[in-house]
Design a protein around this motif. Structure first.
Motif, mmCIF file in Angstrom:
data_model
loop_
_atom_site.group_PDB
_atom_site.id
_atom_site.type_symbol
_atom_site.label_atom_id
_atom_site.label_comp_id
_atom_site.label_asym_id
_atom_site.label_seq_id
_atom_site.Cartn_x
_atom_site.Cartn_y
_atom_site.Cartn_z
ATOM 1 N N LYS A 68 7.222 11.788 -43.932
ATOM 2 C CA LYS A 68 7.192 13.303 -43.346
ATOM 3 C C LYS A 68 7.663 14.157 -44.537
ATOM 4 N N PRO A 69 7.217 15.503 -44.662
ATOM 5 C CA PRO A 69 7.667 16.288 -45.707
ATOM 6 C C PRO A 69 9.504 16.321 -45.544
ATOM 7 N N SER A 70 9.898 16.405 -46.725
ATOM 8 C CA SER A 70 11.443 16.657 -46.695
ATOM 9 C C SER A 70 11.622 17.441 -48.129
ATOM 10 N N LEU A 71 12.605 18.101 -47.971
ATOM 11 C CA LEU A 71 13.384 18.825 -49.349
ATOM 12 C C LEU A 71 14.755 18.392 -49.425
ATOM 13 N N ASP A 72 14.911 18.090 -50.836
ATOM 14 C CA ASP A 72 16.548 17.692 -51.229
ATOM 15 C C ASP A 72 17.298 18.996 -51.496
ATOM 16 N N LEU A 73 17.938 19.559 -50.459
ATOM 17 C CA LEU A 73 18.273 21.012 -50.686
ATOM 18 C C LEU A 73 19.404 21.123 -51.510
ATOM 19 N N VAL A 127 2.056 18.410 -62.137
ATOM 20 C CA VAL A 127 3.348 18.873 -62.257
ATOM 21 C C VAL A 127 4.074 18.049 -61.056
ATOM 22 N N GLY A 128 3.700 17.790 -59.929
ATOM 23 C CA GLY A 128 4.135 16.792 -58.782
ATOM 24 C C GLY A 128 4.618 15.688 -59.260
ATOM 25 N N ASP A 129 4.045 14.948 -60.175
ATOM 26 C CA ASP A 129 4.327 13.620 -60.621
ATOM 27 C C ASP A 129 5.666 13.800 -61.625
ATOM 28 N N PHE A 130 5.775 14.965 -62.342
ATOM 29 C CA PHE A 130 6.723 15.107 -63.134
ATOM 30 C C PHE A 130 8.040 15.361 -62.179
ATOM 31 N N LEU A 131 7.998 16.155 -61.182
ATOM 32 C CA LEU A 131 8.813 16.722 -60.351
ATOM 33 C C LEU A 131 9.377 15.906 -59.437
ATOM 34 N N LYS A 132 8.502 14.661 -59.139
ATOM 35 C CA LYS A 132 8.951 13.999 -57.917
ATOM 36 C C LYS A 132 10.204 13.268 -57.746
ATOM 37 N N PRO A 133 10.824 12.897 -58.922
ATOM 38 C CA PRO A 133 12.079 12.115 -58.922
ATOM 39 C C PRO A 133 13.319 13.269 -58.486
ATOM 40 N N LEU A 134 12.975 14.537 -58.637
ATOM 41 C CA LEU A 134 13.821 15.683 -58.301
ATOM 42 C C LEU A 134 13.879 15.891 -56.850
ATOM 43 N N ASN A 135 12.780 15.311 -56.034
ATOM 44 C CA ASN A 135 12.667 15.542 -54.728
ATOM 45 C C ASN A 135 12.675 14.228 -53.861
ATOM 46 N N SER A 136 13.464 13.054 -54.404
ATOM 47 C CA SER A 136 13.234 11.679 -54.122
ATOM 48 C C SER A 136 14.653 11.400 -53.371
ATOM 49 N N GLU A 137 15.706 12.438 -53.401
ATOM 50 C CA GLU A 137 17.026 11.568 -52.872
ATOM 51 C C GLU A 137 17.358 12.397 -51.613
ATOM 52 N N TYR A 138 16.455 12.850 -50.976
ATOM 53 C CA TYR A 138 16.910 13.555 -49.543
ATOM 54 C C TYR A 138 17.952 12.695 -49.173
ATOM 55 N N GLY A 139 19.116 13.294 -48.347
ATOM 56 C CA GLY A 139 19.984 12.591 -47.623
ATOM 57 C C GLY A 139 20.981 11.761 -48.410
ATOM 58 N N LYS A 140 20.848 11.661 -49.612
ATOM 59 C CA LYS A 140 21.843 10.780 -50.495
ATOM 60 C C LYS A 140 23.177 11.470 -50.721
ATOM 61 N N VAL A 141 24.174 10.846 -50.270
ATOM 62 C CA VAL A 141 25.494 11.324 -50.390
ATOM 63 C C VAL A 141 26.228 10.444 -51.191
ATOM 64 N N ALA A 142 27.561 10.930 -51.481
ATOM 65 C CA ALA A 142 28.738 10.201 -52.076
ATOM 66 C C ALA A 142 29.768 9.781 -50.921
ATOM 67 N N PRO A 143 30.252 8.770 -50.701
ATOM 68 C CA PRO A 143 31.096 8.527 -49.713
ATOM 69 C C PRO A 143 31.908 9.187 -49.622
ATOM 70 N N GLY A 144 32.650 9.705 -48.465
ATOM 71 C CA GLY A 144 33.899 10.035 -48.164
ATOM 72 C C GLY A 144 33.971 11.581 -48.362
ATOM 73 N N TRP A 145 35.229 11.665 -49.316
ATOM 74 C CA TRP A 145 35.470 13.320 -49.756
ATOM 75 C C TRP A 145 34.903 13.236 -51.404
ATOM 76 N N GLU A 146 34.985 12.108 -52.162
ATOM 77 C CA GLU A 146 34.593 12.307 -53.356
ATOM 78 C C GLU A 146 35.100 13.105 -54.211
ATOM 79 N N LYS A 147 34.445 14.107 -54.911
ATOM 80 C CA LYS A 147 34.942 14.981 -55.658
ATOM 81 C C LYS A 147 35.487 16.033 -55.367
ATOM 82 N N THR A 148 35.600 16.293 -53.921
ATOM 83 C CA THR A 148 36.069 17.696 -53.410
ATOM 84 C C THR A 148 37.314 18.237 -53.802
ATOM 85 N N PRO A 149 38.351 17.156 -53.877
ATOM 86 C CA PRO A 149 39.648 17.652 -54.143
ATOM 87 C C PRO A 149 39.566 18.424 -55.841
#
Lengths: 73, 388
Positions: free
Chosen positions: B78-83, A19-41
């Motif tokens: 280290k462990p992390s969660l994409d909240l 199950v972890g191999d299937f779900l790994k892509p979903l927990n691989s983008e920690y910290g990824k953001v869109a620049p600036g304000w993006e779609k906030t408005p």
């Protein structure tokens, strides 16, 4: 102190499960953001519209807004 | 040295297996408490207990196998969660569940309906419900959840919001989750306190009258539970919360229903118990002095519809006043004491306030972490301290 350091080379890498191999892509983008304000408005406008909608239906139900086609009794 | 008592639960933060464990265990315990007590629903009860047991086992498994590759971030080791991603997925799934509940389960399209109990909460059954509110709310809210979830799944949070709302910090998730709880609690407390049942009753009566049926037939159709909640003696806003005494013979437990009284003055105008900005036509003077609006000169009569006094009419001022106080229609001695409505409102409002405080607490801790814990030493690279 009661603690001690144990140098252990037998610590294995994190456990992989099917199950972890299937779900790994979903927990691989920690910290990824869109620049600036993006779609906030866009989100802000959507929230404002939704709030207006809720206010309208509340005030219709409360008879603070009166419409010819709707009678609250 | 161990942690101070108010920080002991923080140990789940660095151990994601443990974090998952406590959440699953909580679900397990909540599931096992839900037990429809009627003996004819063993299937539902059994399913919940089974679910609870499976959650318990899953929790233990996750506690044992805490070090899973899915939790590990290869970039930092280290462990992390994409909240934000976790939020998106849960919002979408909740939207689907909410929509499905409203469109299928409540209405009975594919499901049993919901529990509807008798007026005194003693018995009841599960039945499909076409009440406009419940089904349509879940369909609307579910649709909203699906759409918003899809939006959040398709875009990453903007950097401004990610930093501004500390979206990498799990405590902000706690703070927002608390909002959901206290919001729901305030809604149910307010509804129970102010009530909206009287409006519902009059809507139903008017609807029947519009079909040219009599008042008696209109009141016959009002379900007893609805009438019970309309009973003003149950209104915590009218009777105070902490009166002592036996609930039997008081207003806490209804013994019977004498019927709905309709008060009329001598011009056959219908009068209502004073609530807000209506024209005063009759009152009970508090001094011995004469009052033009006193019940006797105005000629107020009370006629009962449905209930035990169906069809009976009173014109004696003393009796009319007794029934105008509303307390008497449930065969009580007229003293306000606690009721289910009081306690429901009090309990839910209290917890709602506590949770509101908790939301502010955890939100403030997250947003002002740098102020509380001192200045981040890494910040020195961006800001030169001591310049002024």
């Amino acid at each position: 102190m009661a603690t001690q350091n144990v140098n252990s080379s037998s610590r294995s890498s994190p456990r992989r499960i099917v199950v972890g191999d299937f779900l790994k892509p979903l927990n691989s983008e920690y910290g990824k953001v869109a620049p600036g304000w993006e779609k906030t408005p866009l989100m802000g406008v959507t929230m404002a519209l939704f709030a207006t909608f809720l206010s309208i239906i509340l005030e219709i139900y409360n008879s603070s807004v009166l419409l010819d086609e709707i009678s609250m009794n | 040295m161990g942690l101070p008592w108010y920080r002991v639960h923080t140990i789940v933060l660095n151990d994601l297996g443990c974090l998952l464990f406590v959440h699953i265990m909580h679900t397990a315990l909540v599931a096992v408490i839900f037990y429809p007590s009627d003996h004819s629903y063993e299937g539902v009860a059994g399913a919940h207990i089974l679910f609870s047991g499976l959650c318990f086992l899953a929790a233990i498994w996750h506690w044992v196998y805490w070090d899973l590759e899915i939790f590990c971030d290869n970039r930092i080791g280290k462990p992390s969660l994409d909240l934000p991603k976790i939020f998106e997925i849960h919002l979408f799934l909740s939207g689907v569940a909410c929509f499905g509940f409203g469109a299928f389960h409540v209405i009975g399209l594919y499901g049993l309906g919901i529990w509807v109990s008798d007026p005194y909460g003693l018995t009841g059954k599960v039945q499909p419900v076409n009440l406009v509110g419940i089904a349509s709310h879940h369909i609307a809210a579910g649709t909203l959840g699906i759409l918003v979830g899809l939006f959040h799944l398709s875009v990453r949070p903007p950097q401004r919001l990610y930093k501004g709302l500390r979206k990498g910090n799990i405590e902000i998730v706690l703070s927002i989750s608390i909002v959901v709880i206290f919001f729901a609690a305030f809604v149910v407390a307010e509804t129970m306190w102010c009530g909206y049942f009287q409006q519902e009753i009059y809507q139903r009566v008017s609807a029947v009258l519009a079909e040219n049926q009599s008042l008696l037939e209109a009141w016959c159709k009002i379900p007893e539970k609805l009438a019970f909640y309309d009973y003003i003696g149950n209104d915590p806003a009218k009777g105070g919360l902490f009166k002592m005494g036996s609930m039997d013979n008081g207003d806490g437990i209804a013994v019977g229903w004498l019927g709905h009284p309709i008060f009329r003055d001598k011009d056959e105008r219908e009068l209502f118990v004073h609530q807000g900005d209506k024209i005063v036509r009759a009152d009970t003077p508090s001094k011995r002095a004469e009052s033009n609006y006193s019940v006797k000169p105005v000629g107020v009569t009370a006629e009962f519809y449905y209930g035990e006094l169906n069809g009976v009419s009173y014109s004696d001022p003393a009796i009319v006043k007794k029934y105008a106080r509303h307390r008497a229609t449930l065969k009580s001695d007229g003293v306000f004491r606690n009721s289910l409505r009081d306690w429901f409102t009090f309990g839910h409002a209290s917890f709602a306030l506590l949770f509101f405080f908790g939301h502010i607490w955890h939100g403030a801790r997250t947003l002002f972490k740098d102020i509380f814990a001192g200045i981040d030493p890494n910040l020195d690279a961006q800001v030169e301290f001591g310049a002024f």
